[in-house]
Design a protein around this motif. Structure first.
Motif, short mmCIF file in Angstrom:
data_model
loop_
_atom_site.label_atom_id
_atom_site.label_comp_id
_atom_site.label_asym_id
_atom_site.label_seq_id
_atom_site.Cartn_x
_atom_site.Cartn_y
_atom_site.Cartn_z
N ARG A 1 0.77 -1.21 -0.04
CA ARG A 1 0.03 -0.05 0.17
C ARG A 1 0.94 1.16 -0.06
NH1 ARG A 1 -5.40 0.77 1.26
NH2 ARG A 1 -5.56 -1.36 1.60
N PHE B 1 5.04 7.45 -14.56
CA PHE B 1 5.91 6.50 -15.42
C PHE B 1 5.34 6.59 -17.05
CE2 PHE B 1 5.58 4.43 -11.18
CZ PHE B 1 6.79 3.65 -11.28
N PHE C 1 -6.64 10.08 -15.01
CA PHE C 1 -6.46 9.03 -14.04
C PHE C 1 -5.88 9.15 -12.57
CE2 PHE C 1 -5.83 4.70 -12.31
CZ PHE C 1 -7.22 4.01 -12.45
N PRO C 2 -4.56 9.82 -12.77
CA PRO C 2 -3.92 9.54 -11.25
C PRO C 2 -4.22 10.47 -10.48
CG PRO C 2 -2.14 9.81 -13.30
CD PRO C 2 -3.64 9.85 -13.85
N ALA D 1 2.27 1.86 -3.40
CA ALA D 1 1.28 2.30 -4.01
C ALA D 1 1.25 3.95 -4.17
CB ALA D 1 -0.02 1.51 -4.21
N ARG D 2 1.05 4.15 -2.78
CA ARG D 2 1.05 5.48 -2.60
C ARG D 2 2.20 6.46 -2.92
NH1 ARG D 2 -1.36 7.77 2.98
NH2 ARG D 2 -1.49 10.22 2.70
N ARG E 1 4.22 5.47 -5.37
CA ARG E 1 3.94 5.79 -6.88
C ARG E 1 3.04 6.93 -7.21
NH1 ARG E 1 4.45 0.02 -6.68
NH2 ARG E 1 2.16 -0.29 -6.83
N ASN E 2 1.91 6.73 -6.64
CA ASN E 2 0.73 7.87 -7.00
C ASN E 2 1.18 9.09 -6.59
OD1 ASN E 2 -2.17 8.79 -5.76
ND2 ASN E 2 -1.99 8.33 -7.90
N LYS F 1 0.43 15.09 -12.25
CA LYS F 1 0.30 15.63 -10.96
C LYS F 1 1.70 16.17 -10.44
CE LYS F 1 2.02 10.50 -10.74
NZ LYS F 1 1.68 9.41 -10.55
N LEU G 1 -7.41 11.31 -10.05
CA LEU G 1 -8.74 10.67 -9.50
C LEU G 1 -8.15 9.87 -8.14
CD1 LEU G 1 -10.68 9.46 -12.52
CD2 LEU G 1 -11.35 10.79 -10.70
N LEU G 2 -7.13 8.99 -8.39
CA LEU G 2 -6.69 8.35 -7.44
C LEU G 2 -6.21 9.15 -6.21
CD1 LEU G 2 -4.47 5.36 -9.28
CD2 LEU G 2 -6.68 5.38 -8.42
#
Lengths: 390, 236
Positions: B80, B92, B111-112, B83-84, B86-87, B163, B114-115
């Motif tokens: 987790r 990438f 998309f990024p 993932a955070r 990376r977000n 982002k 939204l996450l």
């Protein structure tokens, strides 16, 4: 919320692929509800007809009466007790005397039940008023099935033989005053209905009856000595069992349809996970957790069923409303089920059936959608990006 | 600003099991990449470029040694947390673009965000800004299938930088592009590096890309063979 938004977006953007699944699943929805409504309608219709023609609001049985044992009939009669007599006087109940007898139609003999009923009764839907006219002799009415099996027709005369309470054989000719049609076979097969007072006179059982049928919505007067009250849940038990047995076929079809729908969803999910493994890697690279990807794919699968429910509602509601109003014509099946169904069957689509089926299909779809996504839990992002499923 | 180390690796090893044998993809990598660098991991196929890039991107973990991204050890991150990371901090860019095929250009770039849970108005503004940086503001409603290879890669760049991450990791970003598009893409990324001070790390063996790099780290058989800055040369 994000998962739902993304899943919905994925589904709607996938276009034809989504709608093919949704339409196929919607057929399952409609077919399952349609069939189940058919059997619910059957159940309700059978119950209504049987209650109206046979059971009324419940019955008092003479304590010796056992409908499954014909040998009890000789003794199953008694003077009607005062509480029931009062109901009968107010036309809230009607007595029926049942005696074993033999008829001799066209030289053959047939064992039958001779049933005496008050021609003026209004408790049951049996056309007993036809027994009022005695100008041509002792009137009798029989059902169309009985008429068919004995070859008797309206106006025919037939000899009936019985034993009175002392065991003495006696016989009379009766005139078939009418052949009535009824969906309820239990007032028809192997039965002859004659005026109650005549039967009482023949069998020397004045003021006696075998059963007393209460009118619908008439409260039973409680415990009556020598007589047992049978309520509708008792009287309809066999009928419900019979309908349930007939519904087994529908249940199998129900499960089959559900299985096919689930297979389609499972297949779609497996294919989707295989085909979109690179996409999963991308989602993870962009920051989605494995749990997030699992939730996304499961929600996508589950949303199929919600979209399918909406699509099914669009064509299913008008279709079912139409069928529920116009009914199914079943002239050939009316006598083959073993219980009362009319020539037209009106399916019943209750809210509990519709909501229950929708919830069940959605729930099963969600579970089926989740199963293949468990593989994602072991997926390495680097493998997924290379298009591998680890 | 330029000298803050965003990526630090120490004695980094990565070994893969291949049946009975093992393959050492990375062998004792010591590396530091600072903020604002435009750096390339170059070398032949199988030299360990992509493996190193994946570890820097918290997509994979080292077998031994350490890799720190923005002060966080990749090997100790939970799934987790990775993932955070990376977000929020990494972007990438892939050789095959990896755009989400059912989404429009706008939705891919969005998309990024939204996450990250960024609200709609700001999200729209950021996406439009990113598409303007890569010169695709007029293709926001197109689907990936309607784009050329060069345009697809520019969408991928917009998605990586929307982002404003600390580091953009690009794995062979020009491998599927012709020369003209490759130059266009590299110029775009160079411009973003200058304007946004985003750190770019490439894995490539494309000469066209190498020409744009400010720093070139050459990997051979999983080891750093050379580490050169544009204008000078130093051997590791």
């Amino acid at each position: 919320m994000l998962t739902l938004t993304l899943a919905l977006r994925n589904l709607l953007h996938a276009g034809l692929r989504t709608w093919l699944n949704v339409v196929a699943l919607s057929f399952s929805f409609v077919a399952i509800i349609f069939l189940q409504g058919f059997y619910d309608g059957l159940n309700e219709q059978v119950e209504r007809a049987t209650v109206a023609a046979l059971y009324g609001g419940g019955q008092y049985w003479h304590s010796s009466y056992d409908p499954y044992d014909p040998l009890t009939l000789d003794d199953a009669h008694g003077v009607i007790p005062a509480p029931l007599d009062s109901l009968i006087a107010h036309r809230q109940a009607t007595p029926i005397l049942i005696r074993p007898a033999t008829i001799y139609p066209q030289g053959r003999f047939r064992s039958v039940l001779l049933k005496g009923i008050d021609p003026d009764q209004t408790v049951l839907s049996i056309p007993s008023a036809l027994l009022k006219d005695r100008s041509h002799g002792i009137p009798a009415i029989i059902g169309s099935r009985m008429a068919h099996s004995t070859g008797l027709q309206k106006g025919d005369m037939v000899t009936v033989q019985w034993r009175d309470v002392h065991g003495t054989f006696d016989a009379r000719d009766v005139v078939i005053a009418e052949v009535f049609r009824s969906t309820v076979q239990d007032i028809d097969n192997e039965q002859i209905w004659i005026p109650l007072d005549e039967l009482r006179r023949f069998t020397r059982t004045p003021d006696e009856a075998t059963i007393v049928v209460l009118g619908q919505r008439v409260a039973p007067p409680g415990s009556v000595g020598g007589w047992d009250f049978r309520d509708l849940s008792f009287l309809l038990r066999d009928l419900h069992t019979l309908v349930r047995m007939k519904s087994v076929g529908a249940s199998i079809l129900y499960l089959l349809l559900l299985f096919l729908a689930m297979l389609a969803i499972f297949d779609t999910q497996v294919l989707s996970i295989w085909r979109r493994r690179k996409e999963m890697g991308t989602l993870m690279a962009l920051g989605m957790t494995r749990g997030g990807v699992i939730r996304l794919f499961t929600t996508e699968g589950a949303l199929h069923s919600i979209l399918a429910a909406l699509v099914a509602a669009m064509y299913g509601i008008p279709l079912m409303a139409f069928v529920a109003n116009t009914g199914f014509a079943l002239p050939n099946a009316a006598d083959t089920m073993g219980f009362a169904i009319g020539e037209k069957l009106f399916p019943v689509y209750s809210p509990s059936l519709v909501v229950g089926t929708t919830v069940l299909v959605c729930l099963v779809t969600t579970i089926v959608s989740f199963l293949p996504t468990r593989r994602i839990a072991h997926l390495k992002p680097t493998d997924a990006l290379r298009g591998k499923l680890s | 600003m330029q000298d803050l180390p965003l990526v630090v690796t120490h004695a980094l090893d990565k070994t893969y099991a291949l049946g009975q044998t093992t393959l050492k993809a990375l062998d004792g990598i010591d590396l530091a990449i600072s903020r604002g660098e435009f750096v390339g991991l170059v070398g032949p196929s199988g030299s360990g470029k992509t493996t190193l890039l994946n570890i820097i991107g918290a997509l994979d973990v080292p077998t031994s040694g350490s890799a720190e991204i923005l002060g966080r050890s990749v090997e100790t991150l939970t799934h987790r947390e990775a993932a955070r990371l990376r977000n929020e901090h990494l972007g990438f860019i892939f050789q095959t673009f990896n755009l989400l095929p059912v989404y429009t250009v706008f939705e891919n770039v969005e998309f990024p965000l939204l996450l990250q849970g960024i609200e709609t108005g700001r999200r729209k503004q950021m996406v439009e800004e990113a598409l303007a940086w890569v010169g695709l503001a007029d293709r926001a409603d197109s689907r990936p299938s309607q784009l050329s290879g060069g345009q697809s890669q520019r969408v991928a760049i917009a998605r990586a930088i929307v982002k404003k991450p600390d580091v953009v990791l690009a794995d062979e970003p020009t491998a599927n592009l012709d020369a003209a598009n490759s130059h266009h893409i590299m110029k775009t990324m160079l411009q973003l590096n200058r304007d946004l001070h985003t750190t770019f790390v490439f894995a490539t063996h494309d000469e066209k890309v190498i020409g744009y790099l400010h720093r070139t780290i050459t990997l051979v058989d999983g080891r750093i063979a050379r580490d050169e800055h544009a204008g000078d040369s130093s051997h590791s």
